[in-house]
Design a protein around this motif. Structure first.
Motif, PDB file in Angstrom:
ATOM      1  N   PHE A   1      13.607   1.092  -1.677  1.00  0.00           N
ATOM      2  CA  PHE A   1      13.312   2.180  -0.750  1.00  0.00           C
ATOM      3  C   PHE A   1      11.872   2.629  -0.990  1.00  0.00           C
ATOM      4  N   VAL A   2      11.133   2.871   0.109  1.00  0.00           N
ATOM      5  CA  VAL A   2       9.737   3.291  -0.012  1.00  0.00           C
ATOM      6  C   VAL A   2       9.505   4.578   0.773  1.00  0.00           C
ATOM      7  N   LEU A   3       8.809   5.517   0.145  1.00  0.00           N
ATOM      8  CA  LEU A   3       8.333   6.731   0.806  1.00  0.00           C
ATOM      9  C   LEU A   3       6.815   6.713   0.772  1.00  0.00           C
ATOM     10  N   SER A   4       6.187   6.847   1.939  1.00  0.00           N
ATOM     11  CA  SER A   4       4.725   6.749   2.004  1.00  0.00           C
ATOM     12  C   SER A   4       4.071   8.068   2.416  1.00  0.00           C
ATOM     13  N   SER A   5       4.778   9.170   2.283  1.00  0.00           N
ATOM     14  CA  SER A   5       4.360  10.456   2.853  1.00  0.00           C
ATOM     15  C   SER A   5       3.016  10.973   2.331  1.00  0.00           C
ATOM     16  N   ALA A   6       2.335  11.699   3.220  1.00  0.00           N
ATOM     17  CA  ALA A   6       1.121  12.428   2.840  1.00  0.00           C
ATOM     18  C   ALA A   6       1.480  13.735   2.165  1.00  0.00           C
ATOM     19  N   TYR A   7       2.598  14.316   2.558  1.00  0.00           N
ATOM     20  CA  TYR A   7       3.107  15.509   1.884  1.00  0.00           C
ATOM     21  C   TYR A   7       4.596  15.639   2.136  1.00  0.00           C
ATOM     22  N   GLU A   8       5.267  16.315   1.232  1.00  0.00           N
ATOM     23  CA  GLU A   8       6.686  16.623   1.347  1.00  0.00           C
ATOM     24  C   GLU A   8       6.889  18.019   0.774  1.00  0.00           C
ATOM     25  N   GLY A   9       8.122  18.506   0.881  1.00  0.00           N
ATOM     26  CA  GLY A   9       8.491  19.701   0.144  1.00  0.00           C
ATOM     27  C   GLY A   9       9.299  19.277  -1.064  1.00  0.00           C
ATOM     28  N   PHE A  10      10.220  18.358  -0.806  1.00  0.00           N
ATOM     29  CA  PHE A  10      11.074  17.829  -1.859  1.00  0.00           C
ATOM     30  C   PHE A  10      11.127  16.308  -1.765  1.00  0.00           C
ATOM     31  N   GLY A  11      11.542  15.791  -0.620  1.00  0.00           N
ATOM     32  CA  GLY A  11      11.697  14.349  -0.455  1.00  0.00           C
ATOM     33  C   GLY A  11      13.142  13.946  -0.636  1.00  0.00           C
ATOM     34  N   ASN A  12      14.007  14.501   0.237  1.00  0.00           N
ATOM     35  CA  ASN A  12      15.453  14.245   0.129  1.00  0.00           C
ATOM     36  C   ASN A  12      15.777  12.764   0.011  1.00  0.00           C
ATOM     37  N   VAL A  13      15.090  11.950   0.810  1.00  0.00           N
ATOM     38  CA  VAL A  13      15.433  10.526   0.870  1.00  0.00           C
ATOM     39  C   VAL A  13      15.201   9.813  -0.453  1.00  0.00           C
ATOM     40  N   VAL A  14      14.291  10.332  -1.275  1.00  0.00           N
ATOM     41  CA  VAL A  14      14.058   9.723  -2.588  1.00  0.00           C
ATOM     42  C   VAL A  14      15.288   9.925  -3.472  1.00  0.00           C
ATOM     43  N   ALA A  15      15.814  11.155  -3.484  1.00  0.00           N
ATOM     44  CA  ALA A  15      17.027  11.448  -4.261  1.00  0.00           C
ATOM     45  C   ALA A  15      18.228  10.699  -3.696  1.00  0.00           C
ATOM     46  N   GLU A  16      18.283  10.555  -2.368  1.00  0.00           N
ATOM     47  CA  GLU A  16      19.387   9.819  -1.741  1.00  0.00           C
ATOM     48  C   GLU A  16      19.353   8.350  -2.145  1.00  0.00           C
ATOM     49  N   ALA A  17      18.162   7.775  -2.184  1.00  0.00           N
ATOM     50  CA  ALA A  17      18.042   6.370  -2.593  1.00  0.00           C
ATOM     51  C   ALA A  17      18.524   6.186  -4.037  1.00  0.00           C
ATOM     52  N   LEU A  18      18.142   7.096  -4.916  1.00  0.00           N
ATOM     53  CA  LEU A  18      18.617   7.024  -6.299  1.00  0.00           C
ATOM     54  C   LEU A  18      20.137   7.108  -6.350  1.00  0.00           C
ATOM     55  N   ALA A  19      20.708   7.979  -5.500  1.00  0.00           N
ATOM     56  CA  ALA A  19      22.156   8.208  -5.518  1.00  0.00           C
ATOM     57  C   ALA A  19      22.949   6.972  -5.106  1.00  0.00           C
ATOM     58  N   VAL A  20      22.341   6.102  -4.300  1.00  0.00           N
ATOM     59  CA  VAL A  20      23.039   4.861  -3.912  1.00  0.00           C
ATOM     60  C   VAL A  20      22.566   3.671  -4.738  1.00  0.00           C
ATOM     61  N   GLY A  21      21.755   3.955  -5.771  1.00  0.00           N
ATOM     62  CA  GLY A  21      21.366   2.923  -6.722  1.00  0.00           C
ATOM     63  C   GLY A  21      20.253   2.005  -6.277  1.00  0.00           C
ATOM     64  N   THR A  22      19.437   2.466  -5.318  1.00  0.00           N
ATOM     65  CA  THR A  22      18.349   1.625  -4.815  1.00  0.00           C
ATOM     66  C   THR A  22      17.020   2.021  -5.453  1.00  0.00           C
TER      67      THR A  22
ATOM     68  N   GLU B   1      22.039   1.769 -13.177  1.00  0.00           N
ATOM     69  CA  GLU B   1      22.654   2.850 -13.943  1.00  0.00           C
ATOM     70  C   GLU B   1      21.644   3.969 -14.224  1.00  0.00           C
ATOM     71  N   LYS B   2      20.419   3.598 -14.469  1.00  0.00           N
ATOM     72  CA  LYS B   2      19.374   4.585 -14.747  1.00  0.00           C
ATOM     73  C   LYS B   2      19.082   5.432 -13.513  1.00  0.00           C
ATOM     74  N   LEU B   3      19.086   4.801 -12.345  1.00  0.00           N
ATOM     75  CA  LEU B   3      18.831   5.512 -11.089  1.00  0.00           C
ATOM     76  C   LEU B   3      19.975   6.484 -10.788  1.00  0.00           C
ATOM     77  N   LEU B   4      21.202   6.020 -10.959  1.00  0.00           N
ATOM     78  CA  LEU B   4      22.367   6.867 -10.694  1.00  0.00           C
ATOM     79  C   LEU B   4      22.398   8.068 -11.638  1.00  0.00           C
ATOM     80  N   GLU B   5      22.011   7.852 -12.873  1.00  0.00           N
ATOM     81  CA  GLU B   5      21.972   8.942 -13.853  1.00  0.00           C
ATOM     82  C   GLU B   5      21.002  10.033 -13.398  1.00  0.00           C
ATOM     83  N   ARG B   6      19.832   9.629 -12.917  1.00  0.00           N
ATOM     84  CA  ARG B   6      18.838  10.607 -12.471  1.00  0.00           C
ATOM     85  C   ARG B   6      19.309  11.371 -11.246  1.00  0.00           C
ATOM     86  N   SER B   7      20.053  10.718 -10.359  1.00  0.00           N
ATOM     87  CA  SER B   7      20.491  11.364  -9.117  1.00  0.00           C
ATOM     88  C   SER B   7      21.401  12.560  -9.375  1.00  0.00           C
TER      89      SER B   7
END
Length: 369
Positions: A273-294, A341-347
């Motif tokens: 999963f790639v996020l290329s944003s110039a700015y965010e507040g949080f970046g929900n999709v980054v946490a979502e990607a971790l939650a599905v192990g990507t 496993e490391k990604l899921l742990e962080r999520s």
């Protein structure tokens, strides 16, 4: 004992991160035994059928949120909710004005979802400049001010100068049982059945997401690594992005999937999963990607992704706009991904429970912090 009443508010129910997070939070508070009202200026959009059971949907039937100030004032005066939670700065300001007019004692919790200073740098819009000035002068009338990341909270303090104890960091309620269940749904695309790795990004096609940098990175990547890119979403920049795909001769390796009310199977099946944003507040999709192990590669934009990925411990961070660096990070991560496993742990840091616990403390402790 009478249930405590909480109100949430949205401009509409069209697809978006704030709308999705608000629905998540409202559902959690129903489960916790609260009476939950959801006020919507115009209750139309992709998420209308996703309003959780038990949430009282109040359609104000107004095309513009600013027109709802009298309705919100009346609601506060008559229903007297114990707490009112809003997100997005223009919505927050609308609710603040309504509360002042109603002279309401409702515990008002406003949440900022973007780094306002960075937003002004990138967009330089007159409307955003007006909003920023209003934030500076009127956020002091909220009982609690929430930033969805430490970077956003720090920026709010810099802009408003209000008591730092009144500003709180509450990460978005991203990881839910519903998200994990939806990620298991089937999704068909021929690329998922082939050996070439698939990169996915999810978001609105606007300037904030800086998809031209991602496409430029993919152009460079073609010289050293076979990979394909799926863009899940839609928005005003779509035609420009399609023209860039043609200019860069990426037609065979880039696919526009369109808006998906459930993007999670795409994220889960992807190799990256790639996020290329110039700015965010949080970046929900980054946490979502971790939650599905990507695995994740993201720009280190203000604010959020760097915090979610713990300064690169859970995913590679690159400079905003650096398409060469982004291309290199994509290649390296595809070849050497972090363990699932490391990604899921962080999520687990970004669960609905953690977020709701933080909001509940603010609801129950009006003005004491």
């Amino acid at each position: 004992m009478e249930k405590m009443r909480i109100a949430f508010i949205l401009a509409n129910l069209r697809g978006g991160g704030v709308e999705r997070m608000t629905l998540n939070l409202s559902e959690e508070f129903v489960h916790r035994g609260y009476e939950v009202d959801l006020l919507v200026a115009e209750a139309e959009g992709e998420y209308k059928d996703l309003v959780p059971a038990g949430v009282n949907l109040i359609d104000l039937k107004k095309p513009r949120l600013i027109s709802c100030i009298p309705d919100i004032r009346k609601y506060m005066s008559e229903q007297k909710p114990d707490a009112f939670i809003s997100a997005k700065d223009y919505i927050n300001l609308t609710v603040i004005f309504a509360k002042l007019l109603a002279r309401s004692k409702t515990n008002l919790i406003v949440s900022t979802r973007v780094n306002i200073s960075r937003q002004l740098e990138v967009l330089n819009s007159r409307n955003f400049k007006v909003v920023a000035k209003l934030v500076k002068h009127f956020y002091r009338f909220a009982d609690h001010v929430v930033g969805v990341s430490k970077g956003v909270a720090d920026d709010l303090y810099k802009i408003t100068g209000i008591d730092r104890k009144k500003i709180h960091v509450v990460y978005n309620p991203v990881v839910t049982e519903g998200l994990l269940a939806k990620a298991e749904e089937e999704v068909e695309h021929p690329w998922f059945h082939e050996e070439v790795p698939v990169v996915v990004t999810v978001g609105r096609f606007d300037k904030a997401k800086d998809y031209p940098t991602l496409l430029n990175a993919f152009r460079v990547l073609q010289d050293s690594k076979k990979a394909r890119l799926m863009l899940v979403g839609d928005g005003p920049e779509r035609s420009h992005l399609e023209s860039l795909v043609e200019e860069y001769k990426l037609q065979d390796v880039v696919d526009f999937i369109g808006f998906q009310s459930n993007p999670y199977p795409f994220m889960k099946k992807a190799d990256l999963f790639v996020l290329s944003s110039a700015y965010e507040g949080f970046g929900n999709v980054v946490a979502e990607a971790l939650a599905v192990g990507t695995p994740v590669v993201s720009t280190d934009c203000p604010s959020g992704p760097g915090e979610i990925l713990d300064r690169g411990k859970y995913g590679t961070l690159v400079r905003v706009g650096d398409y060469i660096g982004l291309s290199k990070a994509i290649k390296e991560t595809l070849e050497n991904p972090l363990p699932k496993e490391k990604l899921l742990e962080r999520s687990l840091f970004f669960t609905i429970k953690n977020s709701a616990d933080s909001y509940e403390r603010l609801i129950l402790d009006k003005g004491k912090e």
